[in-house]
Enzyme design. Structure first.
Site, PDB file in Angstrom:
ATOM      1  N   TYR A 253       0.825  -1.216   0.000  1.00 28.69           N
ATOM      2  CA  TYR A 253       0.000   0.000   0.000  1.00 28.69           C
ATOM      3  C   TYR A 253       0.852   1.255   0.000  1.00 28.69           C
ATOM      4  CZ  TYR A 253       0.272   1.618   4.893  1.00 28.69           C
ATOM      5  OH  TYR A 253       0.688   2.152   6.074  1.00 28.69           O
TER       6      TYR A 253
ATOM      7  N   ASP B  37       8.417  -7.203  -6.483  1.00 30.36           N
ATOM      8  CA  ASP B  37       7.727  -7.809  -5.331  1.00 30.36           C
ATOM      9  C   ASP B  37       7.996  -9.313  -5.337  1.00 30.36           C
ATOM     10  OD1 ASP B  37       5.257  -6.609  -3.428  1.00 30.36           O
ATOM     11  OD2 ASP B  37       5.431  -8.797  -3.542  1.00 30.36           O
TER      12      ASP B  37
ATOM     13  N   THR C 126       7.003  -4.745   7.659  1.00 32.06           N
ATOM     14  CA  THR C 126       7.736  -5.026   8.910  1.00 32.06           C
ATOM     15  C   THR C 126       6.690  -5.456   9.936  1.00 32.06           C
ATOM     16  OG1 THR C 126       7.567  -2.657   9.342  1.00 32.06           O
ATOM     17  CG2 THR C 126       9.698  -3.478   8.560  1.00 32.06           C
TER      18      THR C 126
ATOM     19  N   LYS D 155       8.773   8.805  12.920  1.00 31.56           N
ATOM     20  CA  LYS D 155       7.684   7.993  12.361  1.00 31.56           C
ATOM     21  C   LYS D 155       6.931   7.281  13.489  1.00 31.56           C
ATOM     22  CE  LYS D 155       4.983   5.471   9.992  1.00 31.56           C
ATOM     23  NZ  LYS D 155       3.781   6.072   9.364  1.00 31.56           N
TER      24      LYS D 155
ATOM     25  N   HIS E 240     -10.797  24.056  24.087  1.00 32.40           N
ATOM     26  CA  HIS E 240      -9.576  24.730  24.562  1.00 32.40           C
ATOM     27  C   HIS E 240      -8.604  24.798  23.375  1.00 32.40           C
ATOM     28  CE1 HIS E 240      -5.764  25.462  26.520  1.00 32.40           C
ATOM     29  NE2 HIS E 240      -6.372  25.673  27.670  1.00 32.40           N
TER      30      HIS E 240
ATOM     31  N   CYS F 275      -0.753  -0.172  11.713  1.00 33.30           N
ATOM     32  CA  CYS F 275       0.162   0.946  11.984  1.00 33.30           C
ATOM     33  C   CYS F 275       0.070   1.339  13.451  1.00 33.30           C
ATOM     34  CB  CYS F 275      -0.198   2.125  11.097  1.00 33.30           C
ATOM     35  SG  CYS F 275      -0.384   1.664   9.398  1.00 33.30           S
TER      36      CYS F 275
ATOM     37  N   TYR G  17     -11.287  -2.118  10.334  1.00 29.78           N
ATOM     38  CA  TYR G  17     -10.700  -1.451  11.517  1.00 29.78           C
ATOM     39  C   TYR G  17     -11.057   0.007  11.598  1.00 29.78           C
ATOM     40  CZ  TYR G  17      -6.597   0.805   9.223  1.00 29.78           C
ATOM     41  OH  TYR G  17      -5.769   1.595   8.457  1.00 29.78           O
TER      42      TYR G  17
HETATM   43  N1  SAJ Z   1      -9.151   5.394  16.281  1.00 33.43           N
HETATM   44  C1  SAJ Z   1      -9.867   5.612  17.459  1.00 33.43           C
HETATM   45  N2  SAJ Z   1     -10.053   6.908  17.874  1.00 33.43           N
HETATM   46  C2  SAJ Z   1      -9.557   7.972  17.166  1.00 33.43           C
HETATM   47  C3  SAJ Z   1      -8.831   7.713  15.974  1.00 33.43           C
HETATM   48  C4  SAJ Z   1      -8.633   6.424  15.548  1.00 33.43           C
HETATM   49  O1  SAJ Z   1     -10.338   4.679  18.121  1.00 33.43           O
HETATM   50  O2  SAJ Z   1      -9.775   9.109  17.569  1.00 33.43           O
HETATM   51  C5  SAJ Z   1      -8.921   4.010  15.839  1.00 33.43           C
HETATM   52  C6  SAJ Z   1      -9.485   3.756  14.453  1.00 33.43           C
HETATM   53  O3  SAJ Z   1     -10.837   3.353  14.543  1.00 33.43           O
HETATM   54  C7  SAJ Z   1      -8.604   2.620  13.961  1.00 33.43           C
HETATM   55  C8  SAJ Z   1      -7.268   2.925  14.608  1.00 33.43           C
HETATM   56  O4  SAJ Z   1      -7.527   3.812  15.699  1.00 33.43           O
HETATM   57  O5  SAJ Z   1      -9.069   1.377  14.445  1.00 33.43           O
HETATM   58  C9  SAJ Z   1      -6.237   3.531  13.667  1.00 33.43           C
HETATM   59  O6  SAJ Z   1      -6.890   4.452  12.835  1.00 33.43           O
HETATM   60  P1  SAJ Z   1      -6.099   5.759  12.298  1.00 33.43           P
HETATM   61  O7  SAJ Z   1      -6.923   6.410  11.282  1.00 33.43           O
HETATM   62  O8  SAJ Z   1      -5.700   6.568  13.476  1.00 33.43           O
HETATM   63  O9  SAJ Z   1      -4.750   5.218  11.725  1.00 33.43           O
HETATM   64  P2  SAJ Z   1      -4.270   4.434  10.407  1.00 33.43           P
HETATM   65  O10 SAJ Z   1      -3.607   3.209  10.915  1.00 33.43           O
HETATM   66  O11 SAJ Z   1      -5.310   4.251   9.383  1.00 33.43           O
HETATM   67  O12 SAJ Z   1      -3.162   5.459   9.816  1.00 33.43           O
HETATM   68  C10 SAJ Z   1      -2.187   5.938  10.703  1.00 33.43           C
HETATM   69  C11 SAJ Z   1      -1.932   7.392  10.385  1.00 33.43           C
HETATM   70  N3  SAJ Z   1      -1.035   7.971  11.364  1.00 33.43           N
HETATM   71  C12 SAJ Z   1      -1.438   9.108  11.984  1.00 33.43           C
HETATM   72  O13 SAJ Z   1      -2.534   9.614  11.784  1.00 33.43           O
HETATM   73  C13 SAJ Z   1      -0.467   9.696  12.960  1.00 33.43           C
HETATM   74  C14 SAJ Z   1      -1.266   7.539   9.052  1.00 33.43           C
HETATM   75  O14 SAJ Z   1      -0.895   8.909   8.827  1.00 33.43           O
HETATM   76  C15 SAJ Z   1      -0.040   6.686   9.022  1.00 33.43           C
HETATM   77  O15 SAJ Z   1       0.636   6.800   7.760  1.00 33.43           O
HETATM   78  C16 SAJ Z   1      -0.432   5.257   9.235  1.00 33.43           C
HETATM   79  O16 SAJ Z   1      -1.024   5.149  10.559  1.00 33.43           O
HETATM   80  C17 SAJ Z   1       0.845   4.450   9.161  1.00 33.43           C
HETATM   81  O17 SAJ Z   1       1.133   4.038   8.005  1.00 33.43           O
HETATM   82  O18 SAJ Z   1       1.582   4.391  10.136  1.00 33.43           O
END
Ligand code: SAJ
Length: 420
Positions: A11, A31, A83, A203, A241, A257, A313
């Protein structure tokens, strides 16, 4: 025209290879998965991502992106392989090491090697470089090495590849500058140079920040149930706030992630990273807490039929990796419930997935585990007509609670007193 070899067409690797191939580079996309190579050669994309099919077609039809199963000589090598985390919550670097070994015979003076995969701090200098030294090239003078993490959000990858700011960590200044040249061909965001280990830590901390913040509000949800407040209202008002940004409670944290990366920090310093590991455990406890809410909400019904809405998810994607919804479903399967599963995006043989209408029919309780848009559009009057009992447990707080309550539904939220 400079030639770039991208190892790993997942991805991140496939969009990156296509972006480079449509911004002036000759790209060899490599790949190890035969299935992926076969599909890509037929123009079939194995990743559901807006705009990806178009850019891959443009890249391959222009012959600037060629798909192969092995690397070859090039000016730049980008390693974007998985990873994964192993059962001991440690980072499995076997794909990174294998990719490094594959490129060694092709390395020439002046080459640049960039690692993009998310790794524990110190991996570039202590794992990748010792392998690249086998090329006999002088690291930092004849062979340049940098670490450049991706930060794209699944579902918005191509936009974020171009618009997001980028961090580049060189093993020396020259390496960082050479890598900056490559990324500035398509990155419109700010590119900041640093050293490799700092970039690896950056990261991880981006995702650690998010995981700890989510753990904080999940804990607030449990506190709210006890002290008689609505966690969502507390968050909404606290976020007024100017320097507060509390995230949203949920049934747990999924994806490969946020649910994974914090462990890569813990593995380096387990006796120091206590808050990080506690937050991971807090989030991993949420499915158990959700089970308690569902049990409590349906305790007066003999063998209740529960419609599990959403297995992905997060909203509007088909990815179920580390999905908390799957963990909730596994826990419910051990209980005395009659379960039915629905998700408009997910295809899996783990659970018999049915359409929304069929899932709702004759159900006693709807448990919304993923806030897909489809669920927000449900009409409570229509739903009420076909359900046996009118209970909805909205674990993403994505419904109009007032509208559903006025239609006679008992609405339960994470972090609202009535749950227990
Ligand atoms: N989640 C919550 N509450 C929130 C936000 C998210 O429960 O307020 C949950 C979501 O439902 C999900 C999980 O956390 O199950 C992760 O969702 P996400 O949208 O926070 O994260 P990812 O894994 O889709 O993408 C993240 C992103 N990182 C950040 O926002 C700091 C993305 O920018 C990264 O590139 C990606 O991880 C990654 O590749 O590491």
């Amino acid at each position: 025209m400079e030639k770039i070899c991208v190892l790993g067409l997942g991805y991140v690797g496939l969009p990156t290879a296509s972006m480079l191939a449509t911004h002036g580079y000759k790209v060899i996309g490599v790949d190890a998965e035969k299935e992926i190579l076969k599909n890509l050669k037929k123009g079939n994309i194995h990743i559901k991502e807006p705009g990806l099919e178009t850019i891959v077609a443009a890249a391959t039809q222009s012959k600037n992106l060629i798909i192969k199963d092995k690397p070859e000589t090039a000016d730049v090598f980008i390693i974007a392989v998985p990873t994964p985390i192993d059962k001991n919550k440690k980072c499995d670097l076997s794909f990174v090491k294998s990719a490094a070994r594959q490129i060694i015979p092709h390395l020439r003076k002046g080459n640049l090697v960039i690692l993009e995969s998310t790794v524990p701090p110190g991996t570039t200098t202590n794992v990748l470089i010792p392998l690249l030294k086998k090329s006999k090239l002088k690291i930092g003078e004849e062979l340049f090495v940098a670490y450049c993490p991706e930060r794209v959000l699944p579902g918005r990858i191509l936009k974020e590849l171009a618009l997001n700011n980028r961090i580049i960590g060189g093993i020396n200044q020259k390496s960082a500058e050479l890598a900056r040249e490559i990324y500035s061909s398509f990155v419109e965001g700010e590119i900041t140079l640093t050293n490799a280990t700092t970039a690896e830590a950056v990261k991880l901390m981006e995702n650690v920040y998010r995981d700890v913040n989510i753990a904080l509000v999940n804990e607030l949800a449990m506190i709210a149930d006890k002290i008689g407040v609505n966690a969502w209202e507390v968050i909404r008002l606290a976020n007024k706030h100017p320097r507060v940004n509390l995230h949203k409670p949920g049934p747990g944290v999924g994806g490969h992630c946020i649910a994974v990366d914090p462990w890569f920090m813990v593995e380096k310093v387990p006796n120091i990273a206590k808050l990080i590991s506690l937050s991971r455990r807090r989030n991993d406890e949420m499915p158990q807490y959700v089970l308690k809410i569902i049990r409590s909400a349906t305790r007066k019904i003999e063998k209740p039929r529960i419609a599990i809405l959403g297995l992905a998810y997060k909203a509007n994607i088909d990815d179920i990796r580390e999905s908390p919804a799957l963990k909730v479903a596994e826990l419910l399967k051990k209980g005395n419930f009659n379960l039915v599963f629905s998700d408009p995006h997910v295809k899996t043989n783990k659970f018999p997935i049915v359409g929304l209408k069929q899932a709702i029919k004759q159900s006693d309780c709807l448990a919304i585990l993923t806030d897909h848009d489809e669920y927000k559009k449900m009409n409570p009057h229509e739903v009420a007509k076909v359900m046996r009992h009118r209970i909805v447990i909205d674990l993403r707080n994505c419904l109009d609670q007032k509208k559903w309550s006025e239609t006679g539904f008992k609405v339960f939220l994470l972090g609202q007193r009535e749950n227990l």
